[in-house]
Design an enzyme around this catalytic site. Structure first.
Site, short mmCIF file in Angstrom:
data_model
loop_
_atom_site.label_atom_id
_atom_site.label_comp_id
_atom_site.label_asym_id
_atom_site.label_seq_id
_atom_site.Cartn_x
_atom_site.Cartn_y
_atom_site.Cartn_z
N HIS A 430 0.82 -1.20 0.00
CA HIS A 430 0.00 0.00 0.00
C HIS A 430 0.86 1.26 0.00
CE1 HIS A 430 -2.21 3.31 1.95
NE2 HIS A 430 -3.22 2.87 1.22
N ARG A 520 29.82 -2.32 -18.18
CA ARG A 520 31.02 -2.76 -17.47
C ARG A 520 30.69 -3.92 -16.52
NH1 ARG A 520 30.91 2.94 -17.42
NH2 ARG A 520 32.72 3.95 -18.38
N GLU A 689 42.59 0.25 -26.94
CA GLU A 689 43.03 1.17 -25.89
C GLU A 689 44.53 1.07 -25.64
OE1 GLU A 689 40.82 0.00 -22.42
OE2 GLU A 689 41.06 -2.12 -22.87
N GLY A 710 38.74 2.91 -26.24
CA GLY A 710 38.74 3.42 -24.88
C GLY A 710 39.69 4.62 -24.82
N SER A 711 39.14 5.81 -24.94
CA SER A 711 39.98 6.99 -25.13
C SER A 711 40.85 7.29 -23.91
CB SER A 711 39.11 8.21 -25.48
OG SER A 711 38.15 8.45 -24.46
N ASN A 712 40.39 6.96 -22.71
CA ASN A 712 41.20 7.25 -21.53
C ASN A 712 42.50 6.44 -21.50
OD1 ASN A 712 39.44 9.15 -20.51
ND2 ASN A 712 38.33 7.69 -19.23
N CYS A 760 34.00 4.95 -26.61
CA CYS A 760 33.31 5.16 -25.35
C CYS A 760 34.17 6.04 -24.47
CB CYS A 760 32.98 3.84 -24.65
SG CYS A 760 34.36 2.69 -24.51
#
Length: 810
Positions: A430, A520, A689, A710-712, A760
């Site tokens: 409820h 992930r 990456e 994965g650009s980082n 990403c």
């Protein structure tokens, strides 16, 4: 003697009713009749029964001269002569003291005796006697359950008495107040009473299900709550039930009949059970007992029953053409599953499709207490702990109401609350239902909020952080953001989402994305599985504290392995379901060794590394003797999600794959665990990456079906800059010509082999010029965080238009 015509006037069998008979028997009974007539042959079982009519109720009032008396009492309330509690008590006494007209009583007895004979119990069958008002379940009158129901009623005298008590419940204080607020004429609303064969769920289980995710409005899920015993414990929020979420789109896949599309299973505490009582018992026809510990620690329903219920719910939804709110019960003696009520769902399904409201909290201290999040909003205010609705005047307008549980008597108080926190209840209780209707932030089923918050002065109640609701001390900083979805440009370049949290994924289902570009796995392991996979496989090798935590985690599962596989599979499947049938690219685990060590029992299995960022991570773990058993569990979870749950839109992605030989080793390892690239449509991508991925892009493209940049990590390794270094922060630059050259190399090499490339990372959302660069070099997709999706979509659209314009001018 009552004639057959008079009997039909006063009572109607369910099988003779349809949805067109709401004015005669109310929404609840009309719906039961509709299902009996139309859905029985489709496998939806509804217990047999009959309903008294609206004419019967009106005849009861007229025969006893109650119309004028009730009107006078209502008049005294409106002119202030008497309080609501006084006139409500007087009206109910008038009804309870009146006799049912003989023709009506005779018709009820005749139908009850026929029902008993039809059920094989000529001595008198147990029935449920339920109220069904003729104004019930309308779009603007959705607070169902204001009238009373009575369970385990046996014998003609008891049935007649229950009918009269149902009539009286039409004038409960809450019902009178609600009709006054909604402008219904009290004497125009009539009451039908449904008399239905009892399902012996006191010997089994019962609950509620919705054919829509009640918190997010996600339309492709069926939400089922289940507890032992009679279903009133779930409806009334007396227990914290089990919760199951089932994926609709593959339920009726005739080509895959063996699918078990259960996205989530959550075990509830189920502390009490409502069962039949002895006829002479002081509690009446039912009583509440403590649930055995062994039963609390196991799931109420097995997978087959969950899917059977979900299929029945889907059949009902298809018939009605809208999301439904359904009550079900399992019969103990024969194990059959029955639908005992079905009504339209009126809250989650009515949300504005073109506006997405989100809340963002900007502070994250340790919460005082947690529970089930109802909705996705945030509320804040002074705390008031209240035990009874009689003390409702203690709650200031906008205050945080804290109580054990609620029932319809609490509604006037709940309307004034800025947030609600309860000890007990599940998502279909409820408190949950009414909080959604009122748009009030609520955290329910906390266990002991009334104790923990007793001395709190001001709290912030957050339901904006996933399925777990959190109550924080003090007034924290937060904001509401409106996202307009009505004018989003289409783009040739796909824009996808980065998602880590399964429940979070469902929050964003409305976004017109091209799928999940990065899910992930390690986030699902860390947040949901929580234990290191090798610690689950070898609990004898971890310390006593870790073993204790693991034993608690695996409650309800047959073994540790199954716990890991099912929990991970369902988490990943939920993420994939949020954007089905678009691709959901799931990256296999990419914990660093120090992060693996932080999992329960993990320190026993992980080496110490000086630089885990470029150490034993990603692909190098999967075929290594010290982790391949853990990778086997990951593969099994992917196989389970794709082949057993049915989310075959899942694409597997391999992170940090340094060499071509390593790529071959990982693909062979996967194949050994049933994940064969190309089999059953399985695609396998690789993260780009590492500089080697760019330098040998064509060679990697021969082994994989696509790339995700994965650009980082790519920036870190191309420039030799620790991305976590404060000193070198200014050197970490994704715009650097060397990084951009590496990205161009990946795209060119992949496209030479006909393979797609995505990226990403946060850069396209932070820097429009980076999105322009990616469009210029021909990236196929970008995957960004949900909160930046709309902005990136517009950046990409602008870049594509400018590129097209430039090409026309050349």
């Amino acid at each position: 003697m009552t004639t057959p015509a008079e009997t039909t006037t006063w009572c109607r069998w369910f099988a003779d009713l349809t949805n067109d008979d709401v004015a005669e028997v109310g929404g609840k009974n009309a719906s039961l009749g509709e299902m009996v007539r139309e859905l029985g042959d489709l496998g939806v079982q509804v217990p047999d029964g009959f309903a008294t009519t609206a004419d019967a109720y009106r005849h009861f009032l007229t025969d006893n001269g109650l119309d004028d008396k009730i009107a006078k009492e209502i008049g005294r309330f409106r002119d202030g002569s008497n309080k609501l509690t006084t006139i409500g008590r007087r009206i109910r006494k008038l009804i309870l003291d009146a006799d049912l007209p003989h023709p009506l009583a005779e018709a009820v007895v005749s139908h009850y005796e026929d029902l008993s004979h039809r059920s094989g119990e000529p001595g008198g069958i147990d029935v449920a006697v339920r109220s069904s008002a003729t104004a019930e379940d309308l779009p603007d009158a959705s607070f169902a359950g204001q009238q009373d129901s009575y369970l385990n009623i046996r014998g003609t005298d008891a049935v007649l008495d229950a009918v009269r008590r149902c009539y009286a419940s039409l004038f409960n204080n809450r019902a009178i107040a609600y009709r006054e607020e909604k402008g219904f004429d009290h004497l125009e609303v009539a009451l039908s009473v449904g008399i239905q064969r009892m399902v012996r769920s006191d010997q089994a289980s019962a609950g509620v299900m919705f054919t829509i995710d009640t918190e997010t409005g996600f339309p492709d899920a069926i939400l089922i709550n289940a507890a032992y015993g009679l279903g009133e414990s779930v409806v009334g929020g007396l227990v914290d039930p089990d919760e199951y979420r089932v994926f609709k789109p593959v339920l009726d896949d005739i080509d895959r009949p063996d699918l078990i599309p259960i996205l989530a299973k959550k075990i509830g505490s189920k502390a009490t059970t409502i069962v039949y009582s002895d006829e002479k018992g002081a509690e009446g026809p039912t009583r509440t007992i403590d649930t055995a510990t062994a039963d609390r620690d196991r799931f109420v329903l097995d997978d087959a029953a969950i899917v059977e219920l979900a299929r029945a719910a889907l059949t009902i939804e298809h018939h009605y053409g809208r999301p439904m709110d359904i009550e079900w019960a399992k019969d103990g003696p024969d194990g059959d599953l029955f639908i005992v009520q079905a009504r339209p769902e009126t809250i989650s399904s009515s949300r504005h499709a073109s506006i997405l409201h989100t809340f963002e909290i900007h502070e994250h201290p340790e919460p005082l207490i947690t529970g089930e999040a109802i909705g996705q909003s945030i509320g804040s205010g002074p705390v008031t702990v209240i035990d009874s609705p009689a003390d409702g005047d203690k709650l200031p307008d906008g205050g945080v109401l804290v109580t054990g549980m609620t029932d319809p008597d609490w509604v006037p108080i709940m309307k004034r609350a800025g947030a609600i926190v309860t000890d007990h209840g599940g998502r279909t209780s409820h408190a949950a239902i009414v909080s959604r209707e009122l748009g009030v932030t609520a955290v329910i089923g906390t266990g002991n909020a009334t104790e923990v918050l007793a001395k709190a002065k001001h709290v912030t109640v957050s339901c904006a952080e996933g399925s777990t609701g959190k109550v924080y001390k003090g007034a924290l900083d937060y904001e509401m953001v409106d996202h307009d979805l009505s004018d989003i440009p289409e783009t040739h370049t796909k824009v996808m989402l980065n998602v880590a949290e399964p429940d979070g994924a469902l929050r964003w289902w409305q976004l017109p994305t091209d799928g999940i570009g990065l899910a992930r796995m390690e986030f699902v392991v860390g947040q949901h599985v929580q234990a290191h996979p090798l610690a689950l496989l070898h609990p004898d090798k971890v310390d006593a504290d870790a073993r204790g935590v693991i034993d608690e985690l695996v409650t309800g599962f047959p073994d540790h392995r199954t716990y890991f596989v099912e929990t991970l599979a369902r988490g990943l499947a939920t993420i994939a379901a949020s954007q089905y049938p678009h691709k959901a690219i799931v990256r296999m685990s990419d914990f660093k060794t120090n992060e693996y060590a932080d999992l329960v029992g993990g320190s026993r299995f992980e080496p110490h590394e000086e630089n885990p960022m470029i150490g034993w991570r990603g692909a190098s773990r999967y075929y290594h003797d010290d982790y391949r058993d853990g990778f086997a569990l990951e593969c099994e979870a992917i196989h389970w999600a794709r082949e057993r749950i049915g989310l075959d839109n899942i694409v597997v992605m391999i992170p940090f794959c340094r060499t071509l030989d390593e790529a071959d080793a990982v693909l062979a390892e996967m194949a050994g665990h049933g994940l064969i690239r190309g089999a059953h449509g399985l695609e396998v991508y690789v993260m780009a990456e590492i500089p080697s991925n760019a330098l040998l892009a064509e060679e990697f493209a021969s082994r994989f079906d696509g790339f995700s940049i994965g650009s980082n990590d790519l920036t870190q390794l191309v420039l030799g800059v620790d991305r976590d270094s404060d000193i070198l922060g200014s050197q970490f630059d994704e715009f650097d010509p060397a990084v951009r050259k590496a990205i161009e190399m990946v795209i060119a090499g992949a496209h030479a082999k006909g393979k797609p490339v995505g990226l990403c990372g946060q850069a396209p959302s932070d820097h429009p010029s980076f999105a322009e660069f990616l469009v210029e070099v021909g990236v196929d997709s970008m995957s960004v965080t949900p909160d930046s999706f709309l902005e990136v979509k517009r950046h990409v659209s602008t870049a594509e238009r400018e590129r097209a314009a430039g090409e026309r001018h050349r």
